[in-house]
Design an enzyme around this catalytic site. Structure first.
Site: not given
Ligand code: THU
Length: 160
Positions: A75, A64, A115
């Site tokens: 992913e 993030e 993704c």
């Molecule tokens: N997130 C993922 O890493 N993969 C997903 O398929 C859904 C969401 C992450 C993005 C963000 O850092 C956090 O989860 C909250 O949305």
């Protein structure tokens, strides 16, 4: 007028031990990868593990940013790393796990739309379906191919 009905398929398991051995290994690797998530804003940690055709395992986690829109999902972190490191090697499978304040989510966290689009692209690129394993404490889902996650996807052939 033609009415069409699409079928999507998912296999659901109640516990990790019920999965085939290779899936179990990949899912446990995704759980490990989850520990490297950088998610100070959402506090939602996601880990992804890829199995490549050459046997290599690639890990990724969500990263993030204070500028929220600049973060990237686990992913895509894993997929882009794999594709850029081994551009000629197909991806056979991806396992994804997610943790919130209570630990691993009860029901699988579903990959976001972007993704899904990247999974579809990777399948097109290598002309091979991918096994997609989504972790949850109460339910683990296994999809055979990204078409099951993103029907009617925009694919490279749509550019022709
Ligand atoms: N997130 C993922 O890493 N993969 C997903 O398929 C859904 C969401 C992450 C993005 C963000 O850092 C956090 O989860 C909250 O949305």
């Amino acid at each position: 007028m033609r009415r069409k009905e699409l079928r999507i398929m998912v296999c659901e398991y109640d516990a990790v031990v019920e999965l085939p051995d290779a899936d179990q290994k990949l899912l446990l690797a995704a759980r490990e990868a989850c520990k490297n998530a950088y998610a100070p804003y959402s506090k939602f940690q996601v880990g992804a593990a890829l199995l490549l055709e050459n046997g290599e395992m690639i890990l990724g986690s969500n990263q993030e940013n204070a500028d929220f829109t600049d973060g990237l999902c686990a992913e895509r972190v894993a997929m882009f790393y794999a594709n850029s490191t081994y551009p000629d090697v197909p991806v056979k499978a991806i396992a994804v796990t997610a943790k919130n304040a209570h630990g691993i989510v009860e029901h699988p966290a579903q990959p976001c739309g972007s993704c899904r689009q990247v999974l579809v692209e990777t399948e097109s690129r290598y002309n091979a379906h991918m096994r997609i394993i989504l972790d949850g404490r109460k339910r683990i889902q296994v999809f055979e191919g990204a078409d099951n996650l993103l029907p009617f996807a925009f694919k490279p052939k749509d550019l022709e």
